[in-house]
Structure formats: C-alpha cells, structure tokens
Design a protein around this motif. Structure first.
Motif, short mmCIF file in Angstrom:
data_model
loop_
_atom_site.label_atom_id
_atom_site.label_comp_id
_atom_site.label_asym_id
_atom_site.label_seq_id
_atom_site.Cartn_x
_atom_site.Cartn_y
_atom_site.Cartn_z
N ARG A 755 80.66 15.54 2.69
CA ARG A 755 81.23 16.82 2.16
C ARG A 755 82.65 16.38 1.81
O ARG A 755 83.37 17.32 1.70
CB ARG A 755 80.94 18.01 2.95
CG ARG A 755 79.41 18.12 3.17
CD ARG A 755 79.46 19.68 3.45
NE ARG A 755 78.16 20.06 3.77
CZ ARG A 755 77.27 19.72 4.76
NH1 ARG A 755 77.65 19.05 5.70
NH2 ARG A 755 76.10 20.17 4.87
N ASP A 756 83.12 15.39 1.16
CA ASP A 756 84.32 15.21 0.61
C ASP A 756 85.35 14.78 1.65
O ASP A 756 86.52 14.62 1.42
CB ASP A 756 84.82 16.12 -0.29
CG ASP A 756 84.13 15.96 -1.66
OD1 ASP A 756 83.71 14.81 -2.18
OD2 ASP A 756 83.62 17.03 -2.47
N LEU A 757 84.88 14.84 2.98
CA LEU A 757 86.00 14.34 4.00
C LEU A 757 85.95 13.28 4.47
O LEU A 757 84.76 13.03 4.83
CB LEU A 757 85.95 15.65 5.13
CG LEU A 757 85.94 17.14 4.79
CD1 LEU A 757 85.72 17.96 5.93
CD2 LEU A 757 87.64 17.25 4.46
N TYR A 758 87.00 12.53 4.59
CA TYR A 758 86.90 11.18 5.26
C TYR A 758 86.93 11.45 6.64
O TYR A 758 87.42 12.22 7.23
CB TYR A 758 88.20 10.27 4.68
CG TYR A 758 87.78 9.96 3.10
CD1 TYR A 758 87.32 8.86 2.85
CD2 TYR A 758 88.44 10.93 2.15
CE1 TYR A 758 87.07 8.75 1.45
CE2 TYR A 758 88.22 10.64 0.91
CZ TYR A 758 87.64 9.37 0.31
OH TYR A 758 87.32 9.55 -0.79
N ARG A 759 85.95 10.27 7.31
CA ARG A 759 85.87 10.37 8.54
C ARG A 759 86.40 8.97 9.27
O ARG A 759 85.72 7.78 9.03
CB ARG A 759 84.41 10.60 9.02
CG ARG A 759 84.02 12.11 8.41
CD ARG A 759 82.58 12.14 8.72
NE ARG A 759 82.22 12.12 10.12
CZ ARG A 759 82.32 13.18 10.69
NH1 ARG A 759 82.85 14.44 10.29
NH2 ARG A 759 82.18 13.43 11.93
N ILE A 760 87.40 8.92 10.12
CA ILE A 760 87.78 7.46 10.59
C ILE A 760 87.66 7.85 12.31
O ILE A 760 88.04 8.71 12.89
CB ILE A 760 89.22 7.46 10.42
CG1 ILE A 760 89.77 7.59 8.99
CG2 ILE A 760 89.73 5.99 10.84
CD1 ILE A 760 89.06 6.71 8.08
N ASN A 761 87.23 6.85 12.94
CA ASN A 761 86.95 6.84 14.28
C ASN A 761 87.67 5.99 15.24
O ASN A 761 88.24 4.87 14.60
CB ASN A 761 85.33 6.32 14.60
CG ASN A 761 84.48 7.55 14.06
OD1 ASN A 761 84.94 8.47 13.92
ND2 ASN A 761 83.17 6.97 14.15
N ILE A 762 88.02 6.29 16.34
CA ILE A 762 88.51 5.24 17.40
C ILE A 762 87.56 5.71 18.45
O ILE A 762 87.35 6.87 18.91
CB ILE A 762 90.02 5.90 17.77
CG1 ILE A 762 90.96 5.99 16.65
CG2 ILE A 762 90.57 5.10 18.75
CD1 ILE A 762 92.26 6.91 17.11
N VAL A 763 87.31 4.55 19.15
CA VAL A 763 86.14 4.66 20.17
C VAL A 763 86.77 4.08 21.51
O VAL A 763 87.27 3.01 21.61
CB VAL A 763 84.98 4.01 19.95
CG1 VAL A 763 84.23 4.10 21.27
CG2 VAL A 763 84.36 4.87 18.77
N GLY A 764 87.08 4.88 22.73
CA GLY A 764 87.54 4.38 23.69
C GLY A 764 86.11 4.28 24.99
O GLY A 764 85.68 5.07 24.84
N LYS A 765 86.28 3.14 25.49
CA LYS A 765 85.20 2.79 26.62
C LYS A 765 86.23 2.61 27.91
O LYS A 765 87.12 1.73 27.73
CB LYS A 765 84.44 1.56 26.38
CG LYS A 765 83.36 1.70 25.22
CD LYS A 765 82.49 0.41 24.83
CE LYS A 765 83.22 -0.93 24.52
NZ LYS A 765 82.43 -1.83 24.10
N SER A 766 85.92 3.21 28.94
CA SER A 766 86.59 3.06 30.02
C SER A 766 85.77 3.42 31.35
O SER A 766 84.67 4.38 31.30
CB SER A 766 87.64 4.24 30.03
OG SER A 766 88.45 4.01 30.94
N ARG A 767 86.31 2.71 32.44
CA ARG A 767 85.82 3.26 33.66
C ARG A 767 87.01 4.21 34.41
O ARG A 767 86.84 4.61 35.40
CB ARG A 767 85.86 2.06 34.59
CG ARG A 767 84.48 0.87 34.10
CD ARG A 767 84.52 -0.14 35.02
NE ARG A 767 83.90 0.08 36.09
CZ ARG A 767 82.76 0.03 36.55
NH1 ARG A 767 81.89 -0.28 35.83
NH2 ARG A 767 82.45 0.36 37.95
#
Ligand code: ADP
Ligand code: ZN
Ligand code: ZN
Length: 797
Positions: A755-767
């Motif tokens: 819907r015209d919104l850009y989406r940028i991800n950061i993914v954290g994996k952690s213990r």
C-alpha cells in the motif's frame, strides 16, 4: 482522597508512561484494575488504574519529576466505569508481562483485554445545530437495569450508625452483604424502597451503577452426547492430564514445580528422542498432545474439560479459526450444553461483552474461541487447550504482535492452570520442549477403530509434461477422481493458490505485471476478467500491450483454484465446490460450504489451505494435492514446517470413516525430502532434521528472533533509519557482549512495499534476546513512530 496511576487507553504507540490522578472519595471503591474516565489534554478518555497510593506517596512521586508541584492542582478522575475491577490481579500480571515481552506500552497490552479495545464512546452533543461538547458513553452495555452498591463512605456511615435514618441504615446493611449490585426489584423484595436507594446515592453512600441483562446470542442445538470407548492411548493421555489437574489447585501458581530434566537433554540429532511419556515421573503443568490426524484428540479435550468442570474450574479452548471448527463447538455443546460460550470475530462488541461477563461470573464455564479469547476474564481458570497449536493464525500481525499460545502459557503459569497443546504436526518449539522433557509429551499414534492413515501416491508432474499432459491435474488424479465419485464417495483437492493464473507475464520482454502499490505480482481472476493484488485487494484491467515493451503477447502462467475448478468440473459426473478467500467472501461462508459438501451436494471440494483443516467428513476417501512444492519454496526459515504441516493435514482428511483413504500428491520435485516425509506422515524424522538445521543457524527453539521493520512512504528515509538502527544494535552487541547474537540486515522485507509504504527489515537472532530487547526499549527507538517490533515473528523475511 486516594491517588491513582492510570494507563491511558489510546492507541498511541509512544505513550509509554502512565499518569497520576486524584480519585474523589465518592469513587473510593475503585482501585487497581478498574476502568475510569479521566481528563487528558482537552479530551476525556478511558484509562485503567494500574495502582493506587496515598497522598504522601503520590506527592513524592510527582515532586521527583517536578519539584514545585502542588498536589492540589492535581487532575481528578471524572468517572468510574463498571461496578468492579475489569482486571484481576492475574490479568494485570499477564498484561504487564505481555507489554514487556512484546515491547509495547502497558495500555496497548491492557486494551487487548477489553472487547472492542475501548469501553467508551464519545457522543457529540449539539445545541442549536452547533457541536458544543462530547459526552462519554459506556459502550459495553446495552440492556441494563439500574443497581446500587455500597461505597466506602456508606460503609463508614453504617459503622457510625444513625438512629434517625433507620431505613437508610437497613438499606446499607443489605447492600453491604449483597454479593452483587442490587437492582430496584431485588431491593423491593427486601423491603427497601426506591426512594431510599435514591437518597443513599445522593449522599454518596451508595453508588448507582447498571447491571446487565444478558443476551442469549448463541443458538444451542445440542446434539446427543455420544460416549466413545477411549483407546488405550487416549485413556493414558486423559489420565495424565487429570492427574495434573488434581495436582494443581487453581489459584496457586506452581512455583515449586521445576523443570527437572532440563532443556539440555535433547541433542538435536536426527530422529533421536525419548520414547516413553515423561508424565509418570512428574506432574507437568503443560503438555504437548501429539496425535496423528484422525487419532481422536477432540475426545481427549472433552474428557479433560469434563474433569476440570467437575473440579469447579473453567476451561478455555483456543481454535485457529472458528469457521473451520464448527465440529469442535458441536461436540463440546453436546457434552456441556449451557456451560459452553463461543467467541469469534463475527460477534458484535456487546455479544462479546456478554460472553466475557459469563466467564467472569461463572455463568458459563467453557469458552471456545479464536486467539483473542485468550484475553477473556475468568472466575477460576483451570485448563487451557490450544488446538492445532502450530497454526500461524494464533499470532497477531499488528501491534502488539502477540502469540496466543504464549499468552496462554503465561496465564496458565500465573493462575495454576494446566495447558494442553494439541497437534498432529507441532511447532518445532513445542516439540522441542516436549522431547527435551520441559513439558509432558502425550502421543496418539494410531487412529481409533478400523481407520488407517491413507496410502499416498507421489506423482511427478515433469513426467506429465513429457507425456504432453498440460493440465493442472495429473492423469492419475483424474482417474482416481472419476473412480471415487463413481463409487459414490467424495474427494478433496488442495491447491494453495487463489485465482486463475498466478502471474501475468510478457512473452517478449519477460516483464511480470505487478501491483503499483505493493511489490508483488498480480493474479488473474477469470470471474472478474481482471488482475487482482492479493496484498491490497485492488483490481486492474488486463492491458492489451505490455507496459514495458509494448508487445501484445501477454500470457498467463501458473494456475490457481479458479482454473483447477474449471478443469475438474469438466470431468464426467463431478460437481465441484470451491472454497478460497474469494469464494467465501462473496458467496457462502466456510461453514456453509462444508455443510453443503457433507450433505453431498457436491462430490469434490476444491480450495486453498482452508480445505485442509479441521473437518471430519466420513465419505471423503480421496485427497488430491496439486503443486505440493508451492508452499515449500518460500525463502523463510519456517517454510518447511508450514509446508509439512499443510501436506500432512491435507492428507489426513482422507479415510477418516471406515472406508480406506488414498492421497495423490503432485509435485515437480518428487525427491524433495519434506514431500516424501509428509507422504509417510513421518513427523519425527522431519522434526529431527529440521531441528538440527535450526540449531546450526540459531533459529528457534535455539535462538530467539526479533524482527524490526521500518516503514516509510519515502524509501530513502526508511533505509536511513534502518541503517542507523542496525548500526546501533551492532555497536551495543559489541559493547555489551551479548551471548551469541547475530544482527542481519537491513534488507527489504519479503514484500518490499505494501500500500505504497516501503518496508525495511532488521532481524536479530540471539540467545540473549532479553538483553537485545531491553537495549532497544531503553533507546529512543522505542517510541519512534514508524518502527515496528515483531517478537518471535512468524516469518523472518
Ligand atoms: P483429530 O482431531 O485427532 O484429527 P478427531 O478428534 O476429529 O481427530 O477424531 C477423529 C474421528 O475419530 C472422529 O470421527 C471421532 O468421533 C472418532 N473417535 C475418536 N475417538 C474415538 C474412539 N475412542 N473410538 C472410536 N472413534 C473415535
Ligand atoms: Zn514486454
Ligand atoms: Zn497491491
């Protein structure tokens, strides 16, 4: 005057703090957990009392922030809503935990517990056609009677006594001992006149409130209760759950219960696991009920619920989607009749309010509902069962992105209730906990009676192409479909793609037509003769020429349910019913389609994943799975798990009666391990392999995941903020030495624009996810508007 700390119920993300108000003595009955109306800026809004304090405490707190503060200027609570606290201590505890765990404000967590998220409505007041003010109206009530409760002032007056106001004292005495607000009729029965009640209210000795009359919204057609002889495996499972119910008296969290075996027992090696159930040694508070499709898990739920009810405890049954689980509701109603209340998304706010009320008062004691039912108030919750616990519909996609299974787990822990997670293909998280001894593991490995798992034929679709069969349906499936309907039996065909053709492409330049607002391909829908975006729902006409190169050679590729419907309906003797999002939105609801199919108004049911789940139709002897690969090819760490679960469930629809079932599974990749394991319904081997892989890559259950999505209309801005946040996290990771943690990204989200919104991800994996979350919550990013935190996301893309 008391002072109260209030969480403001506004859907504002950055309202993380709470505010102190004075509570006038006439409202003295209110305290922690009550709903109130408070002035907030120029408006009046709903708030939840989080705690109360006396003058000194309040003053000390306020002056810490603002040394010159004068408590006499304190704003006061405008009104109290309801006649008792909405939040019990345990509900408050759950809300606080949820806010911390899912990184939202306390108010955002608390409003989940209110049907419709708010209990007030602002009603405009006009004078001579001009808007002069807003009046606050309580929403969660419709049919009510006026009723009275005693206030603190009233109690004091009664203690003091008065010889002159004898009638009033008598009335106060009655109110003091009343277990619930007294209405006029009830008062008159005890010789108290309406006028006296009126006087008490005027003096501030009694509080005028309203008491609700319940709507009877659920139509009960209780069928005859059928008692089956339990199989050995079922009986063992029921016994284990009963033993735990006996062991955990409700209301007492079982702190002394420790996880003796420890989570280290499971090595993650392929296929290695404990064989016996571990519930003989300890009495776990939580169980995984792992039963193959058609093994009779519902029967176990019923017996467990029956036992809990006999102990005076309440039962919550969570189901992934109410429309698909009409059969569970019917079975429960056959057993427990009026005790059963149902909560689904089609209830009105008021009906939902009534259901909540029934659970709170104990008027009903079994609640069956979708994920939001986990927020219902209970008088005495003793047992929670989550059916098909691996289903992704338990996870809310918007803020706060909670998972109903996790909320249920917390509620059970803090109220001493037993939790049962049921599934044929458990989530790897739950399976891991079961095999590593963290929770009880109950298994149903056989179907009761003479019913067996169906035989599965894998058909190589490349071979079909080589033989010049360009249809969606293989020759084998075609033969089986015709034979099945010829024998007066029924078939289910699964194709996990809606529409007619899955994408539209130019033959000359290879350009795929995509939605201009979302970064996804458009799907051709034959019935509309248009292309539809499955993300924003917009439709577009089919262009005559390619917008990219001008070529006229536009072609439709792939196939969806509409095309399959067309092909199957041309086979001799076949009537098809189609069930997908499009058919259920426009024509009949799921339930209606299933009902018509069970009445044999059609002999083939074709559809997306909706056809794969939940229902039990005895005449279905054939299941066809078209394009088994399509669910597995998503670039996401849970794709195999979802694919395996879907294939297993679909296959499990066949042969549930006394006639043997067959499955035809079509694929372009017949050697694919997940497909061959699903064909054998070999969950254990699948889980062993999958866990080993997840361990290596630090995916759950070995590491926790946090997905941060930055959303912006301007692509550049989104990238800038995402880059900054990723850098921030990496630097903190370096400085604080979190236990094994990886920060990935930023990268564009799986669907890079919606819907015209850009989406940028950061993914954290952690213990050490607790530390990662704490660091973000202490940073300025906590309240930045267009940052969205998804804790334990369903997808990492
Ligand atoms: P699941 O939810 O595990 O897939 P269901 O609970 O729907 O399975 O049960 C499958 C079928 O088996 C149902 O028709 C049910 O009535 C039947 N069934 C369950 N338990 C028994 C039993 N002990 N004896 C005979 N039939 C049973
Ligand atoms: Zn082109
Ligand atoms: Zn779109």
């Amino acid at each position: 005057m008391k002072y109260v700390l209030v969480a403001i119920n506004l859907p504002v993300k950055n309202l993380f703090r709470q505010f102190i108000y004075g509570l006038p003595d006439s409202m003295g009955q209110a305290g922690e957990g009550w709903r109130v109306v408070v002035p907030f800026g120029p408006q009046k809004v709903e708030g939840f009392i989080v705690r109360d304090f006396d003058r000194e405490e309040a003053l000390a707190l306020l002056q810490k922030e603002n040394p010159g503060f004068s408590i006499d200027k304190m704003k006061e609570v405008t009104a109290v809503l309801g006649t008792r606290p909405w939040f019990s201590e345990k509900m408050m505890g759950t809300a606080k935990w949820l806010a911390g765990y899912y990184m939202c404000s306390l108010a955002e967590a608390m409003r989940l517990f209110i049907p419709g998220k708010t209990s007030i409505r602002r009603k405009p007041v006009y004078q001579e056609g001009r808007l002069i003010a807003y009046e606050i109206e309580e929403r969660l009530k419709a049919r009510t009677v006026v009723a009275y409760t005693i206030t603190e002032m009233g109690k004091a007056a009664l203690a003091e006594g008065s010889r002159r106001a004898k009638a009033q004292m008598q009335a106060l005495e009655v109110l003091l001992h009343a277990t619930e607000p007294l209405d006029r009729k009830e008062a008159e029965a005890q010789h108290i006149s309406g006028a006296v009640l009126q006087t008490l209210a005027e003096k501030g000795w009694a509080l005028r409130t309203e008491k609700r009359l319940l709507r009877n919204s659920y139509d009960r057609q209780a069928e005859r209760k059928e008692t089956l002889q339990l199989t050995e495996e079922q009986a063992q499972a029921v016994a284990a759950i009963k033993a735990s119910l006996d062991y955990f008296p409700t209301g007492k969290p079982a702190e002394e219960e420790k996880d003796e075996s420890g989570a280290a027992a499971f090595s993650g090696d392929a296929g290695k696991q404990k064989t016996e159930t571990n519930c003989e040694k300890t009495r776990p508070q939580e169980f995984l009920l792992q039963g193959i499709t058609g093994s009779g898990k519902t029967e176990v739920y019923l017996r467990a619920a029956d036992h809990a009810l006999r102990q005076g405890k309440q039962v919550l049954v969570l189901v992934p989607e109410i429309a698909l689980t009409a059969q569970i509701v019917q079975r429960f109603q056959a057993w427990f009749g009026q005790e059963v209340a149902v909560a689904h998304s089609k209830l009105s706010q008021n009906e939902r309010g009534d259901v909540w009320y029934k659970m709170r008062t104990g008027e009903a004691n079994v609640l069956i509902g979708v994920r939001s039912a986990v927020f219902a108030p209970f008088k005495n919750l003793g047992l929670v069962m989550v059916d098909e616990e691996q289903e992704t519909s338990y996870k809310q996609e918007e803020r706060p992105a909670y998972h109903a299974r996790e909320v249920a787990r917390y509620r059970c822990k803090n109220s001493g209730a037993v939790l049962v997670l049921g599934s044929a293909t458990p989530s790897l998280e739950s399976y891991f906990r079961a095999v590593s001894g963290g929770i009880g593991h109950l298994q149903l490995k056989r179907r009761p009676g003479s019913s067996f798992l169906p035989a599965v034929d894998v058909v190589d679709m490349r071979e079909e192409l080589a033989q010049k069969n360009y249809s969606v349906i293989s020759r084998k499936l075609r033969r089986e479909l015709i034979a099945t309907v010829h024998a007066d039996q029924q078939a289910i065909v699964l194709l996990n793609r809606r529409g007619y053709s899955t994408f539209v492409m130019c033959r000359d330049c290879g350009e795929t037509l995509t939605c201009p607002h979302c970064a996804v391909s458009l799907v051709f829908h034959a019935d509309e003769q248009a292309m539809r975006c499955h993300y924003c729902g917009n439709t577009y006409p089919i262009p005559e020429t390619c917008p990219h190169c001008g070529s006229r050679r536009i072609k439709f590729f792939g196939s969806g349910t509409q095309k399959a419907e067309q092909e199957i309906s041309q086979m001799p003797g076949i009537q098809v019913l189609r069930m997908d999002q499009d058919s259920t939105a426009t024509k009949m609801a799921h339930e209606e389609i299933i009902r018509r199919f069970s009445r044999k108004e059609a002999n083939v049911l074709l559809g997306t994943q909706m056809v794969a789940k939940g229902h039990d139709i005895p005449d279905v002897t054939l299941v066809g799975i078209l394009a088994a690969d399509s669910t597995l090819n998503m670039p996401d760490f849970r794709a195999s798990e979802r694919g395996f679960s879907l294939l297993t469930q679909a296959a499990g629809r066949a042969g549930r009666g006394d006639k043997p079932g067959r499955v035809v599974l079509q694929t372009y990749d017949p050697e694919n391990e997940i497909i061959t394991l699903a064909a054998k319904q070999d969950y254990e081997t699948f889980a062993g392999h999958e866990l080993a892989m997840r361990k290596e890559l630090l995916y759950p259950p070995y590491g926790e995941i946090l997905k941060v999505t930055v959303v912006d209309k301007e692509e550049k801005k989104a990238w800038e903020l995402a880059d900054e946040m990723a850098q921030f996290l990496r630097s903190r990771y370096g400085a604080e030495h979190w236990e094994r943690t990886e920060i990935m990204g930023p990268f564009p989200s799986g669907v890079a624009k919606v819907r015209d919104l850009y989406r940028i991800n950061i993914v954290g994996k952690s213990r050490a996810m607790e530390q990662v979350k704490a660091c973000l919550l202490a940073s300025r990013y906590r309240t930045v508007k267009n940052v969205f935190f998804d804790v334990d996301p369903i997808m990492a893309i």
